[in-house]
Design an enzyme around this catalytic site. Structure first.
Site, mmCIF file in Angstrom:
data_model
loop_
_atom_site.group_PDB
_atom_site.id
_atom_site.type_symbol
_atom_site.label_atom_id
_atom_site.label_comp_id
_atom_site.label_asym_id
_atom_site.label_seq_id
_atom_site.Cartn_x
_atom_site.Cartn_y
_atom_site.Cartn_z
ATOM 1 N N GLU A 90 22.963 41.057 23.964
ATOM 2 C CA GLU A 90 23.975 41.114 25.020
ATOM 3 C C GLU A 90 23.864 39.919 25.960
ATOM 4 O OE1 GLU A 90 23.860 45.937 25.885
ATOM 5 O OE2 GLU A 90 23.010 44.533 27.298
ATOM 6 N N CYS A 336 22.909 47.269 32.580
ATOM 7 C CA CYS A 336 21.667 47.167 31.795
ATOM 8 C C CYS A 336 21.575 47.984 30.509
ATOM 9 C CB CYS A 336 20.493 47.558 32.683
ATOM 10 S SG CYS A 336 20.557 46.837 34.297
#
Ligand code: SAH
Ligand code: SF4
Length: 349
Positions: A90, A336
């Site tokens: 990511e 996150c």
């Protein structure tokens, strides 16, 4: 073949010299890549044919492929990028009023295994290279170019998946390239590395000749609570962590950031704020409070906003600088570890 994006200027110059070429061409090549945005050695018309061919044989310009892209209403962009060997990582771009901040991934998976973190669900598969970290910025800058704005990534936080200090050398090379004024020219003061707390690496970081920032994921005011949340605290308890941070501060003179995730009933009580203030009162620091993001099916809950505010007010009353982190991309699962966790079934190669 290696990625040209992973070459520090010094490494590139050394390679050129080993080929009997002038080191000076390193800057010329950087200029083509980072200023003129040319990604083809043959187009570098002021280099000899021989040099262009040697470069072509040794280096590639390959970038990770955008596997999933999510755009949030607050203009946060989250990318799931596919690496050469198929792993997915990511990268997130957040638009603050002061600039465009990229959250960079430093490892595929993470071995630290904090109990609240989705990134750590996948054990470390491998370290990312400096080139793979620079590539995350290059891909984001390409997206900004495509938007037609004269904007670029201006700030870096190494807060994606992975423990940066478990991949220290690659991360430092990444920072050297990102910071170099002939490469991405991102100011050292705009670069922050976040660690779960490796004392020896924290000390080493304090000796780096760059004005880069350090964030430490503290998350608890006592060993008891910290070990429950972060098993690394067994190896590196507060008695080792805090002196290492003091050492870092003595050498770097820089203010450090403590990250503190607030989890209901675990570390969010007023007594914890008082213990925290006592623990860090002698450090030049500030505390970034992060209300917990529910990313997994576990017992952890986000505290009520009043509890978050009461915790922050207590710290401030006790003379500690504290803010609550602004959150981005709630509507796109950008917090996150969320997006990768969702695509977990695709993590195989
Ligand atoms: N491994 C490094 C850097 C990546 S984690 C470190 O731990 O510092 C970056 C930040 O995201 C850390 O402060 C981490 O604690 C936080 N984080 C991880 N999972 C989270 C969650 N579910 N909610 C809120 N913050 C989280
Ligand atoms: Fe790893 Fe950081 Fe997640 Fe802990 S919080 S598991 S160190 S990425």
């Amino acid at each position: 073949m290696e990625s040209i994006f992973g070459q520090t200027l010094v490494q590139l110059e050394n390679t050129l010299e080993s080929w009997g070429q002038k080191a000076f061409y390193g800057s010329v090549i950087y200029d083509w890549i980072y200023q003129k945005k040319i990604r083809n050695f043959q187009a570098m018309s002021n280099l000899s044919l021989e040099l262009r061919q040697a470069l072509e044989k040794h280096f590639h310009f390959q970038l990770p492929v955008i596997h999933v892209r999510r755009d949030s209403l607050d203009r946060t962009v989250k990318l799931l990028l596919k690496l050469e060997d198929g792993f997915l990582i990511e990268a997130v771009l957040m638009r603050y009023n002061y600039g465009n901040v990229i959250c960079v991934t430093t490892q595929v998976g993470c071995n630290i295994g904090c109990s609240f973190c989705a990134s750590g669900l996948l054990k470390r598969q491998r370290n990312l290279t400096a080139g793979e970290m620079i590539a995350q910025i290059v891909v984001m800058n390409d997206l900004l170019d495509a938007e037609g704005r004269k904007e670029r990534v201006s700030h870096i936080v190494a807060m994606g998946t992975g423990e940066p200090f478990d991949n220290y050398d690659h991360v430092m090379n990444f920072i050297r390239i990102a910071n170099h004024n002939k490469a991405l020219a991102i100011g050292a003061r705009h670069i922050t590395v976040s660690t779960s707390g490796f004392p020896e690496k924290i000390k080493q970081y304090g000796h780096e000749p760059l004005q880069i920032n350090l964030a430490v994921s503290l998350h608890a005011p006592t060993n008891e609570i910290r070990t429950r949340l972060m098993k690394i605290n067994q190896a590196f308890p507060l008695e080792k962590l805090i002196p290492a941070i003091q050492d870092y501060q003595t050498n770097s003179g820089r203010r450090i950031t403590f990250e503190y995730i607030l989890i209901e009933g675990i570390n969010d009580q007023i007594e914890h704020a008082i213990q925290l203030a006592a623990l860090i009162k002698d450090l030049f620091c500030y505390v970034n409070l992060i209300p917990y993001n529910a990313v997994m099916e576990n017992e952890y809950r986000r505290p009520h906003p009043q509890a978050v505010n009461a915790f922050m007010s207590k710290l401030i009353e006790l003379g500690i600088n504290a803010t609550v982190r602004k959150e981005f991309g709630h509507d796109i699962e950008a917090a996150c570890g969320q997006l990768r966790a969702k695509h977990k079934h695709e993590e195989t190669r």
